[in-house]
Structure formats: structure tokens, C-alpha cells
Design an enzyme around this catalytic site. Structure first.
Site, PDB file in Angstrom:
ATOM      1  N   HIS B 339       0.824  -1.218   0.000  1.00 51.24           N
ATOM      2  CA  HIS B 339       0.000   0.000   0.000  1.00 51.24           C
ATOM      3  C   HIS B 339       0.860   1.270   0.000  1.00 51.24           C
ATOM      4  O   HIS B 339       1.986   1.240  -0.489  1.00 51.24           O
ATOM      5  CB  HIS B 339      -0.981  -0.021   1.181  1.00 51.24           C
ATOM      6  CG  HIS B 339      -1.756  -1.296   1.278  1.00 51.24           C
ATOM      7  ND1 HIS B 339      -2.809  -1.604   0.439  1.00 51.24           N
ATOM      8  CD2 HIS B 339      -1.607  -2.384   2.095  1.00 51.24           C
ATOM      9  CE1 HIS B 339      -3.281  -2.813   0.752  1.00 51.24           C
ATOM     10  NE2 HIS B 339      -2.576  -3.305   1.737  1.00 51.24           N
ATOM     11  N   GLU B 354      -2.145   0.575   8.150  1.00 48.89           N
ATOM     12  CA  GLU B 354      -1.300  -0.549   7.752  1.00 48.89           C
ATOM     13  C   GLU B 354      -0.083  -0.059   6.961  1.00 48.89           C
ATOM     14  O   GLU B 354       1.030  -0.543   7.133  1.00 48.89           O
ATOM     15  CB  GLU B 354      -2.114  -1.529   6.883  1.00 48.89           C
ATOM     16  CG  GLU B 354      -1.289  -2.713   6.404  1.00 48.89           C
ATOM     17  CD  GLU B 354      -1.942  -3.471   5.251  1.00 48.89           C
ATOM     18  OE1 GLU B 354      -3.136  -3.236   4.976  1.00 48.89           O
ATOM     19  OE2 GLU B 354      -1.241  -4.299   4.634  1.00 48.89           O
ATOM     20  N   HIS B 408       2.970  -6.862   4.581  1.00 45.39           N
ATOM     21  CA  HIS B 408       1.607  -6.386   4.837  1.00 45.39           C
ATOM     22  C   HIS B 408       1.184  -6.678   6.270  1.00 45.39           C
ATOM     23  O   HIS B 408       1.831  -7.441   6.982  1.00 45.39           O
ATOM     24  CB  HIS B 408       0.614  -7.103   3.895  1.00 45.39           C
ATOM     25  CG  HIS B 408       0.636  -6.592   2.487  1.00 45.39           C
ATOM     26  ND1 HIS B 408      -0.357  -5.828   1.945  1.00 45.39           N
ATOM     27  CD2 HIS B 408       1.562  -6.764   1.501  1.00 45.39           C
ATOM     28  CE1 HIS B 408      -0.062  -5.530   0.683  1.00 45.39           C
ATOM     29  NE2 HIS B 408       1.104  -6.087   0.388  1.00 45.39           N
ATOM     30  N   GLU B 472       1.764 -11.547   5.712  1.00 45.03           N
ATOM     31  CA  GLU B 472       0.748 -10.861   6.519  1.00 45.03           C
ATOM     32  C   GLU B 472       1.238 -11.045   7.952  1.00 45.03           C
ATOM     33  O   GLU B 472       1.000 -12.066   8.594  1.00 45.03           O
ATOM     34  CB  GLU B 472      -0.643 -11.498   6.319  1.00 45.03           C
ATOM     35  CG  GLU B 472      -1.259 -11.213   4.950  1.00 45.03           C
ATOM     36  CD  GLU B 472      -1.855  -9.803   4.798  1.00 45.03           C
ATOM     37  OE1 GLU B 472      -1.632  -8.945   5.688  1.00 45.03           O
ATOM     38  OE2 GLU B 472      -2.531  -9.566   3.785  1.00 45.03           O
TER      39      GLU B 472
END
Lengths: 174, 510
Positions: B339, B354, B408, B472
Site C-alpha cells: 500500500h 497498515e 503487509h 501478513e
């Protein structure tokens, strides 16, 4: 002089926008109402899709949806994804909003969603959320393709991990 | 409503005024930004700007021979020659017949010739600036140099409402189209199928040019005094929307200031040539710098990448920007902070984004490898900017990365009890073993529940061609995961575990 021109320019823009908006919000309402009043409420059994607490696979569950106007059934089916009585299931769409789901000519279903920032899922969740929508609406035979928009915009991704197809076809869920 | 109608009508009339008043007036001309003598004013006849033939000699510097009998002008410089005759609807250019939209004409003893035709055939770039009714001429060696041409102090900039109103822009566009049509009839330009340049941005040491087509063959050259990198995109023009934006000055040149960058000071772009239509982009740089030029498909972009350079120029963002290509003997590992910028990823109950965790973690990994003798780290972003996933993939391929790791954090709002670390891959053959190695180290770093190695079709792990994983790290929707993820201690442990995973997979000592 310059200010005046600017002001007038803005005025025109505002008028144009206002005119555009009026049309947009007017259409579905005027189109839907008369028919809706004539039809009695129907109930339909569908499969709704959620995930397990591993957020790894789709899990399906039978749901009943109710609607008076045939055109409203797609939106009702999608809204079914937002709730379940089974505490073990994880809802992929609970915090998001399905704003509309309209079937166009040729079986093209246009779904408009609103996704608040805090409701963004991780990589796996995003993938499953898209699959859940596709499987749900492709239950209706007349739906040939699905285009998912965010606030009316065609964006490249819902949550930043999986690229959206515009539109998805039945091949997408095979 | 009536009132508004009247206002709109009045408004439209306003827009028409300037063009009316200028309809038959002369036009100021600039050569390489310098105003030409007032007596050289051109005039428009049937949509073509015509100039006295004497201007061609005195101001543009071409040689002209005038044959009184045949009323024919032959214009030439050391490269080209052409012949035009009064009232004759065609010209001869280097021996070839070319038709003219507007033939030379005789008005009160002065022979007028079509400026655009003569200028372009003789190698000048001719830009028509509608707002100020001015003609900007550039010699071909000028485009790479340049500074904004000086506008006359009497520039009529404000009066016409400038570019602030959509209506006015439409008017501009129409007039420009008129000119283009004239070109077409002259057989000089193939207007269809031109590539549109839609955006020009600079981020993470890369110039990214958004274009409407793929398969382009841009040309690049590195010039010095002053140092600059010049990119020419043939058969291209600017998309109308882009061209009408604030980025472009009244002279048809766009400019992008690059603040606080160690190498690049600014980026300039303009329609460099009309025949063939060519967009030129110039990066002004502070020192000689190597770069690589490549294109991507879907989205279609042209990228000038300064990251692959061999000279360490020490940019302010530091880590990962100066990287040796694989032939230097080091492994190249791309660390991708998920992101960024306009895409915050998910966010926690305490409003932590995040994207911030991802970036902090990526920077820590890069820092750990700063003096590593075996591995070079390349970051897809080193600050809070949005980078398209396809560009992250393109970067990894371009630098021929040996490994790709995307960082992430996870979330599932309505099940906040879920906690733990997951590792994703897509291509089983290339990435599964790598994912297993990375995951085994990662869970030691996070000390969170092991939620396993998983296969999913994710863009960055699928479209890359080297072993690629997406980590993640933990759940921002879980209170204790979230609290941990934003601590230095946790981030340092995770960075170290990622480093250990990379080195183990590459068969290096950990």
C-alpha cells in the site's frame, strides 16, 4: 473581471453537476416504483458465502431473501452476505455497504459498493470477498457478467492486493 | 432559472469576446522564447498564420531567393530547401510536391507565406498559444535546453479567465483542432493513432510516464552541460485533459518540480515536434547519473529508472536506492512495503494505518542489509507514496531481482479474536519453498500464532517471475497484535527474521 469570469465558470460547473446528479438518482426510483406496487413480496432460497476462521476458504450457507420487485433481488442477495446466525462463520462484507446492484442489457450486473478504510481486509480476505460476491450473483442464470464499482468508480482494486476485473465473467469463478 | 440562463448566456458571450477582438489582429511571435520585432506580426487567413516572407529571412534566419517573374520564393538552409509560388496550392520540398492548405498570397506588395508549413518543413517546432494569440517557434536544438520562454509583460493572461473555466478550455481545444486540421490537409501529420501521454510523475527515483498504448519505442539520451536525461516519445501527443491541467504553462510546456531530491531537480515536457508528432521529456539532474529505460503494459507506462545506477549518490531516503545490478555479484532482493500514499491499506481501532507499519518494517529490513556483502535491497517505496502493484512487479523484473518480499498487515474487523502470522505465495514451482523458509523464520520473529503458509492468487506474487512471497505479519483488527506491531522491538525482531529467511534461502550464513 477575472473573478467574475471565474465565478461564472464555477456556476456553470455547479449547474452541470447538479443536472447530472438529478438524473442519476432519479432513474432507478422512477423506474422501480410502479412495478413494485403491483408485485407481492417473493421469497427466494439462495446460497450466501462467508469464510471460516482461517479466512482461507469460502463457506456457503442457505439463506432466504425477500423482495417485491424482481429488480431488487440482486441487491438483497448481496446483503445476505452481511449477516449470518452461525457464530463460527466470518462475514466478509459486514462493514461494507452494497449501494446498488443493477442488471443491464445483456446480463451485465453493475454492483456499486462503499468500503470504509477500516473495513479493508488482508490479502486472503480480499480475494474471498470478491469470490463471495461473484458466486452469489452468478447463481442467477441471467447474470452473464459482473462489474464491481467503488462509489461509482471503476477502480483497479478493492483493497490493494487483488486486481479487479472489469467485468468478471462466469469463467472467473471456475 | 431565467436569471441563471441569462448569466450563462452572458458568460458564453464573454468567452467569445477575446477571439472576436483578435480575429484580424496581428500575432506576437517568439523564437526560442525571445520576442520577435513587432513588425513581424503574422496574420491569420483562413485558419493559417501567414507571415511576410522578409520575416523568414530576417528573423528566422533562412535564406530566401525571390524570383519576380514567376513570383516564386525558394527558401533554404543547409539541410532543406523548398519552393513556394504565390497563389499556388502546392510547394516543392526537397524536390517533392506537397500540397498546401493556404498558398502564399500577395497583400499590398508584401508576400505572405504560411508560417506553420514553412517553419515545420524547415525544422522548427511551431506552437500556437491560443490564450495570448502568440506563436512560439523553437529551433530543434532548443527543446533540450530550455527555460520557459519569456512572456511579454503585456501578456493578456488574466483577462480571458485563463484556464479556470471548462468552457474556455473547450474553445482552446477547438482552435487547436482547427490548426491540426490545417496540418492534415497539408499532408504533414498523421493525427490518428497518436499515443497519448496522460501523466508524468516522479516517485522512488523513477520517472513514470502514463501513456495510452503499449509497445512504444521511446528514445533516450544523456546530455551534459547542464546534465540532463532526454526522452523522446515518437508519434505521441499530450492527452487533452493533461495538457489543460495546471502543470502546463501558457507556452505549452509542462513542468514538474522535484523537491529535495539528491539527483533530479525538475522535469520538463513539451510537444517537441509536430512532424512527426513527438513528445519530449527532459529530466534536469544535478550530476551525471546512469539510468534504465523500460516500458510496462497494463497499465501502459514508460519508466526511467535511476535505481539501477552504479554510482552511489546517497539520496535522502537512503536505503535501497543505489543498487548494483546482479552482475555485480550480489543478490538483489526487492522489499515491497504494501500500500502507501492514497491507499492506506487497512487501519486499526486506534486509527493506525497498515501502510505505516509496512513502510517502517521494510525500511528496517533495508537498514539491516545496508552493509551486507552478499545482498542488495531494493525498495518499491521508501516513503509514503502510492505505487501501483503493476509497477512494483515491473521494478522487480527490471532489476532482475532474485527474490521478492511484500510486507503487509492483516485485518478482519468482525472477528477481532483472530490473531497470528500468515505467509502467501502464488506460483508453486518458484515460490512455495521460499515461502516455507520465510514463514518459519517470520513466526520466530513475530512470536504470534502460526496461521500457516498459504497459496492465493495475488497480483504481486503471481505476476513477478522470481520466488515471491507476501507476508501478513499480524492482525491490526486484533488488539494485542496491533499493540505489538507498532513497537520498535517487534519490528526489529521481524526485520531480523526476514533477513535470516532471505540469507538462509540464498544459502548464505545467517
Amino acid at each position: 473581471m477575472r473573478k467574475m469570469t471565474l465565478l461564472l465558470g464555477m456556476l456553470i460547473t455547479i449547474i452541470a453537476i447538479a443536472a447530472g446528479c438529478g438524473q442519476k438518482s432519479g432513474d432507478p426510483e422512477t423506474g422501480g416504483k410502479p412495478e413494485a406496487q403491483q408485485h407481492a413480496e417473493q421469497t427466494l432460497h439462495i446460497q450466501a458465502y462467508y469464510t471460516d476462521d482461517q479466512i482461507l476458504n469460502l463457506v456457503q450457507e442457505k439463506k432466504d431473501i425477500k423482495f417485491a420487485d424482481e429488480k431488487a433481488k440482486y441487491l438483497e442477495a448481496l446483503k445476505a452476505l452481511q449477516s449470518t446466525d452461525d457464530a463460527k462463520l466470518v462475514k466478509l462484507w459486514q462493514e461494507n455497504e452494497f449501494q446498488s446492484a443493477i442488471l443491464k442489457d445483456g446480463g451485465a450486473l453493475i454492483i456499486d459498493v462503499k468500503i470504509p478504510a477500516e473495513a479493508h481486509l488482508g490479502a486472503s480476505g480480499e480475494d474471498l470477498a470478491i469470490q463471495a460476491v461473484l458466486k452469489t450473483v452468478f447463481q442467477f442464470e441471467e447474470v452473464q457478467s459482473v462489474d464491481i464499482l467503488v462509489d461509482g468508480q471503476s477502480v483497479d482494486s478493492l483493497m490493494g492486493h487483488v486486481e479487479l476485473e472489469h467485468p468478471y465473467t462466469r469463467k472467473s469463478i471456475m | 432559472m431565467k436569471k441563471i440562463g441569462a448569466v450563462v448566456l452572458f458568460c458564453l458571450m464573454l468567452f467569445m469576446l477575446p477571439s472576436l477582438s483578435h480575429a484580424n489582429a496581428g500575432h506576437q511571435m517568439y523564437l526560442n522564447g525571445i520576442s520577435l520585432a513587432p513588425s513581424t506580426e503574422g496574420q491569420i487567413i483562413q485558419n493559417s498564420t501567414m507571415i511576410p516572407i522578409r520575416v523568414v529571412v530576417e528573423e528566422l534566419g533562412f535564406q530566401v531567393d525571390w524570383d519576380k517573374k514567376t513570383r516564386t520564393a525558394s527558401i533554404h538552409n543547409d539541410k532543406k530547401s523548398m519552393m513556394l509560388a504565390v497563389d499556388q496550392k502546392w510547394a516543392t520540398v526537397d524536390g517533392k510536391k506537397v500540397s498546401l492548405d493556404m498558398p502564399p498570397t500577395l497583400i499590398s506588395d508584401t508576400t505572405l507565406v504560411p508560417l506553420r508549413f514553412v517553419g515545420e518543413q524547415m525544422g522548427l517546432v511551431v506552437n500556437w498559444e491560443n490564450e495570448s494569440k502568440s506563436v512560439y517557434l523553437f529551433t530543434s536544438d532548443f527543446g533540450s535546453e530550455v527555460t520557459q520562454p519569456e512572456l511579454p509583460t503585456t501578456s493578456p493572461e488574466p483577462e480571458q479567465g485563463g484556464t479556470t473555466t471548462p468552457k474556455d478550455q473547450d474553445k482552446n481545444r477547438n482552435t487547436n483542432e482547427d490548426l491540426n486540421e490545417a496540418d492534415l490537409e497539408n499532408g504533414m501529420q498523421v493525427a490518428d493513432e497518436l499515443t497519448e501521454v496522460q501523466t508524468v510523475t516522479f516517485e522512488d527515483n523513477r520517472l513514470v510516464v502514463g501513456v495510452s498504448k503499449d509497445g512504444l519505442l521511446p528514445k533516450s539520451q544523456r546530455l551534459s552541460n547542464p546534465d540532463r536525461i532526454v526522452i523522446d516519445i515518437p508519434n505521441a501527443k499530450f492527452a487533452d485533459q493533461f495538457f489543460n491541467s495546471q502543470i502546463f504553462g501558457t507556452n505549452g510546456q509542462g513542468e514538474l518540480q522535484v523537491q529535495g531530491h539528491a539527483i533530479v531537480s525538475k522535469i520538463r515536457f513539451s510537444l517537441f515536434s509536430n512532424s512527426p508528432s513527438t513528445v519530449r521529456i527532459v529530466m534536469d539532474i544535478k550530476q551525471s547519473q546512469s539510468f534504465s529505460l523500460y516500458t510496462t503494459k497494463d497499465p501502459n507506462t514508460i519508466i526511467v529508472d535511476l535505481n539501477g545506477s552504479t554510482s552511489d549518490t546517497g539520496t535522502s531516503t537512503g536505503t535501497g536506492t543505489a543498487v548494483n545490478p546482479p552482475q555485480s555479484g550480489k543478490y538483489v532482493v526487492v522489499i515491497d512495503a504494501g500500500h502507501g500514499g492514497s491507499d492506506p491499506g487497512t487501519s486499526s481501532k486506534n486509527n493506525r494505518y497498515e501502510k505505516d507499519f509496512n513502510l517502517a518494517e521494510a525500511l528496517k529490513v533495508a537498514e539491516l542489509f545496508r552493509n551486507d556483502p552478499d545482498v542488495e535491497i531494493i525498495l518499491t517505496r521508501s516513503d509514503d507514496t502510492y505505487v501501483k502493484r503493476s509497477d512494483r512487479v515491473a521494478l522487480a523484473k527490471q532489476v532482475q531481482a532474485n527474490l521478492f518480499i511484500s510486507i503487509h498487515a492483516n485485518s478482519i474487523l468482525n472477528k477481532s479474536s483472530i490473531t497470528g502470522t500468515e505467509t502467501y505465495y502464488t506460483r508453486e514451482d518458484k515460490s512455495k519453498a521460499f515461502a516455507q523458509v520465510m514463514h518459519s523464520h517470520l513466526i520466530q520473529g513475530t512470536k504470534l500464532p502460526d496461521r500457516g503458509v498459504r497459496q492465493k492468487s495475488l497480483e504481486v506474487t503471481r505476476e513477478t517471475d522470481m520466488p515471491a512471497v507476501l507476508l501478513e505479519v499480524g492482525y491490526l483488527s486484533n488488539q494485542s497484535d496491533e499493540a505489538a506491531l507498532y513497537t520498535e522491538d517487534f519490528q526489529n525482531r521481524v526485520a531480523q527474521s526476514i533477513k535470516n529467511g532471505i540469507r538462509q534461502y540464498l544459502g548464505l550464513q545467517t
